[in-house]
Design an enzyme around this catalytic site. Structure first.
Site, mmCIF file in Angstrom:
data_model
loop_
_atom_site.group_PDB
_atom_site.id
_atom_site.type_symbol
_atom_site.label_atom_id
_atom_site.label_comp_id
_atom_site.label_asym_id
_atom_site.label_seq_id
_atom_site.Cartn_x
_atom_site.Cartn_y
_atom_site.Cartn_z
ATOM 1 N N LYS A 104 0.833 -1.204 0.000
ATOM 2 C CA LYS A 104 0.000 0.000 0.000
ATOM 3 C C LYS A 104 0.870 1.258 0.000
ATOM 4 C CE LYS A 104 -1.589 -1.898 3.645
ATOM 5 N NZ LYS A 104 -2.290 -2.341 4.878
ATOM 6 N N THR B 149 -7.714 8.891 8.512
ATOM 7 C CA THR B 149 -7.212 7.678 7.875
ATOM 8 C C THR B 149 -6.933 6.568 8.888
ATOM 9 O OG1 THR B 149 -4.944 8.550 7.998
ATOM 10 C CG2 THR B 149 -6.171 8.949 5.950
ATOM 11 N N GLY C 76 -7.203 3.298 10.728
ATOM 12 C CA GLY C 76 -7.801 2.008 10.428
ATOM 13 C C GLY C 76 -7.914 1.676 8.962
ATOM 14 N N THR C 77 -7.299 2.476 8.084
ATOM 15 C CA THR C 77 -7.445 2.216 6.651
ATOM 16 C C THR C 77 -6.785 0.895 6.241
ATOM 17 O OG1 THR C 77 -5.541 3.686 6.283
ATOM 18 C CG2 THR C 77 -7.745 4.609 5.931
ATOM 19 N N GLY C 78 -5.657 0.552 6.858
ATOM 20 C CA GLY C 78 -4.997 -0.707 6.518
ATOM 21 C C GLY C 78 -5.824 -1.909 6.926
ATOM 22 N N CYS C 79 -6.359 -1.869 8.147
ATOM 23 C CA CYS C 79 -7.227 -2.958 8.618
ATOM 24 C C CYS C 79 -8.443 -3.087 7.720
ATOM 25 C CB CYS C 79 -7.692 -2.673 10.049
ATOM 26 S SG CYS C 79 -6.387 -2.376 11.252
#
Length: 267
Positions: free
Chosen positions: A174, A206, A208-211
């Site tokens: 990402k 942003t 928690g965007t990865g989770c």
């Protein structure tokens, strides 16, 4: 409702990341969310203020009791804390071979708190990453996993190749941490490299965007989509969630996990 997805991750008391984000994203995309909680965190938009770790045996018990009764169509891992939990999770999910596995190597919180013990990196490479359908690091996580800096899309592609050489079957790297007006995610799998550019959204929301992205990918895989289609839908969903962020908190705020859901339909 289609697809049973197990999230093995930490709890975020602020609701924007971790298990809470996973449940919301899976539900928004029409899946059924199950959980195995690896740790409790006291967390808000300012950072992680405390962590209570779950015993590895109890993590394994959560996995087995959920999957053996409900069944499971995809598994996603997030915060795994330490080597003992990584090993116990790997031992347990070996019993569900053939189920797509998304490994999100959660290592550092957005506020800087360490969420994975340094000794657990070897366990990730030795046990969990080779089992994964796809590994989904962000740039800081890829840098920690590889011990190199990533400063461009070309560096991202090289890093994805290095992660495949170290055992990953496929990598979604990402690109949100690059300083650029465009955000480019990179997918590397057996078919080669694909890039997914999109304009950056100017926002502080942003958390928690990865989770959220990893859980959305897992939901697509559980529902029978291939990796490319799962990633494309996950990116579209996440973009809508960021654009609709409610503005809560004073620093890195949460996104709108209910993007696309119309509450008025129940009126």
């Amino acid at each position: 409702m289609k697809g049973r997805i197990l999230s093995i991750a930490g709890s975020d008391s602020g609701g924007g990341a971790g298990i809470q984000a996973d449940i919301k994203a899976i539900t928004a995309l029409g899946g059924y969310a199950m959980t195995a909680v690896t740790a409790l965190t006291a967390q808000n938009t300012h950072g992680v203020h405390g962590v209570e770790v779950t015993h590895p045996d109890f993590v394994a018990l959560q996995i087995r009791t959920a999957c053996d009764d409900f069944g499971v169509d995809a598994i996603k891992t997030g915060m795994l804390v330490d080597e003992a939990i990584v090993d116990r999770v790997a031992d347990t999910i070996e019993g569900y071979s053939g189920v797509p596995l998304v490994v999100d190597p959660v290592m550092v919180a957005k506020g800087g708190a360490k969420l994975l013990a340094p000794g657990a990196i070897a366990a990730l490479f030795g046990r969990l990453i080779p089992m994964a359908t796809v590994l989904t690091p962000n740039i800081p996580e890829a840098e920690l996993l590889l011990g190199r800096t990533i400063r461009s899309v070309d560096d991202m592609i090289a890093g994805a190749h290095a992660l495949r050489e170290r055992g990953a079957n496929a990598v979604v790297l990402k690109g949100g941490h690059l300083e650029s007006d465009m955000i480019t995610d990179v997918l590397l799998d057996a078919d080669g490299v694909k890039t997914y550019p999109a304009p950056r959204i100017a926002t502080r929301h942003t958390h928690g965007t990865g989770c959220t992205l990893a859980s959305a990918i897992a939901t697509g895989l559980a529902q029978g989509l291939d990796l490319d289609a799962s990633l494309r839908r996950a990116r579209s969903y996440l973009r809508a969630a960021i654009e609709g962020a409610p503005g809560y908190g004073t620093l890195a705020g949460p996104v709108d996990h209910a993007a696309g859901i119309d509450p008025n339909r129940f009126a």
